[in-house]
Design an enzyme around this catalytic site. Sequence first.
Site, short mmCIF file in Angstrom:
data_model
loop_
_atom_site.label_atom_id
_atom_site.label_comp_id
_atom_site.label_asym_id
_atom_site.label_seq_id
_atom_site.Cartn_x
_atom_site.Cartn_y
_atom_site.Cartn_z
N GLY A 16 -22.99 7.00 6.18
CA GLY A 16 -22.59 8.45 5.60
C GLY A 16 -23.85 9.16 5.29
O GLY A 16 -23.54 9.76 4.37
N ALA A 17 -24.92 8.94 6.16
CA ALA A 17 -26.28 9.56 5.82
C ALA A 17 -26.45 10.89 6.43
O ALA A 17 -27.72 11.19 6.32
CB ALA A 17 -27.36 8.55 5.96
N ARG A 19 -25.76 13.66 5.84
CA ARG A 19 -25.66 14.93 4.74
C ARG A 19 -25.49 14.30 3.37
O ARG A 19 -25.00 12.95 3.17
CB ARG A 19 -24.40 15.92 5.00
CG ARG A 19 -22.97 15.38 5.21
CD ARG A 19 -22.13 16.40 5.78
NE ARG A 19 -22.53 16.87 7.25
CZ ARG A 19 -22.20 15.88 8.39
NH1 ARG A 19 -21.31 14.85 8.02
NH2 ARG A 19 -22.53 16.38 9.38
N ASP A 66 -19.15 3.97 13.94
CA ASP A 66 -17.62 4.07 13.27
C ASP A 66 -17.65 2.98 12.32
O ASP A 66 -17.48 1.64 12.87
CB ASP A 66 -16.63 4.41 14.10
CG ASP A 66 -15.23 4.23 13.29
OD1 ASP A 66 -15.39 4.06 12.16
OD2 ASP A 66 -14.16 4.34 14.19
N VAL A 67 -17.93 2.89 11.00
CA VAL A 67 -18.01 1.83 10.29
C VAL A 67 -16.76 0.87 10.20
O VAL A 67 -16.78 0.06 9.55
CB VAL A 67 -18.61 2.17 8.70
CG1 VAL A 67 -20.01 2.62 8.86
CG2 VAL A 67 -17.74 3.13 8.10
N SER A 145 -16.45 5.66 -7.03
CA SER A 145 -16.04 6.92 -7.51
C SER A 145 -15.40 6.75 -8.86
O SER A 145 -14.71 5.71 -9.23
CB SER A 145 -15.34 7.82 -6.72
OG SER A 145 -15.01 8.98 -7.12
N TYR A 157 -7.73 7.51 -1.75
CA TYR A 157 -9.06 7.43 -2.11
C TYR A 157 -9.39 6.59 -3.22
O TYR A 157 -10.24 5.70 -3.26
CB TYR A 157 -9.58 8.99 -2.28
CG TYR A 157 -11.19 9.09 -2.51
CD1 TYR A 157 -11.81 9.35 -1.46
CD2 TYR A 157 -11.46 9.59 -3.85
CE1 TYR A 157 -13.33 9.61 -1.80
CE2 TYR A 157 -12.87 9.74 -4.17
CZ TYR A 157 -13.68 9.70 -3.22
OH TYR A 157 -15.10 9.88 -3.54
N ALA A 160 -9.05 2.92 -2.41
CA ALA A 160 -10.40 2.59 -1.56
C ALA A 160 -11.62 2.45 -2.80
O ALA A 160 -12.19 1.25 -2.59
CB ALA A 160 -10.71 3.55 -0.59
N LYS A 161 -11.79 3.45 -3.74
CA LYS A 161 -12.72 3.14 -4.43
C LYS A 161 -12.58 2.11 -5.47
O LYS A 161 -13.48 1.51 -6.03
CB LYS A 161 -13.05 4.69 -5.13
CG LYS A 161 -13.47 5.62 -4.45
CD LYS A 161 -14.51 5.36 -3.51
CE LYS A 161 -15.23 6.49 -2.79
NZ LYS A 161 -16.48 6.04 -1.92
#
Length: 256
Positions: A16-17, A19, A66-67, A145, A157, A160-161
């Site tokens: 995800g690098a 940006r 695509d990870v 997060s 989200y 997942a976190k």
Amino acid sequence: MVSTTHPVSKVAIVTGAARGIGAAISARLARDGFAVAVLDLDEAACAKTVEAVEKEGGRALAVGCDVSDSAQVDAGVARVATELGAPTVLVNNAGIIRDNLVFKMTDQDFDSVIGVHLRGAFLMARAVQRHQTAAGWGRIVNLSSSAALGNRGQSNYSSAKAGLMGLTKTLAIELGPFGVTVNCVAPGFIATEMTEATAERMGISFEEFTERYAKAIPVRRGGRPEDIAQAVSFFVREEAGFVNGQILYVAGGPKG
């Protein structure tokens, strides 16, 4: 103990690098002396990050991946090993948001977010650990997060976190004996394109959105991608070798 038979290469992969936080981490690791593989879904979008890494004197490689796809992950990591060297540092930063209240959230909204954040981190770690354990040294940093503690409209989200925290602690136990540490950075509010998109969906300016959050943060400001990059830089250092399985909230205060 670092193996004496396998020289440790200073090669890092950041997902995800293209940006935001991932780009800031890539630039920071370049300053720390790493060659950086810049992974993102769109390889062309990685150009600015690659340029930033090279400006810091580092080598960089853009890799479209695509990870959440195991075949793409294995191919991407193999390409990094061939073109940059065996990766010994992995930063799992890739993520998407599909926010909605639970009664409106679709199966795809939930599965997509879990797939990129959690499945993606697992697949990347599984692929990279082969190179780390062979070298007898490695660092994995997962980006969780403060939303892992719960956040309205983010059941996907947040799940997942929170899962990334459990993955971090388990991998720390499994990989620690091989000289590989696994830690987790949990950002609070960080000004990125992703948070700008959230403000837009809410119909308010990003300045107003940031001010709302800053009022509740003890240091009275929102976070910057560079704040997260500094924390990652600490975890990947040789001197951090006795720090393993930890979760560091970078949120401007004691509460995530």
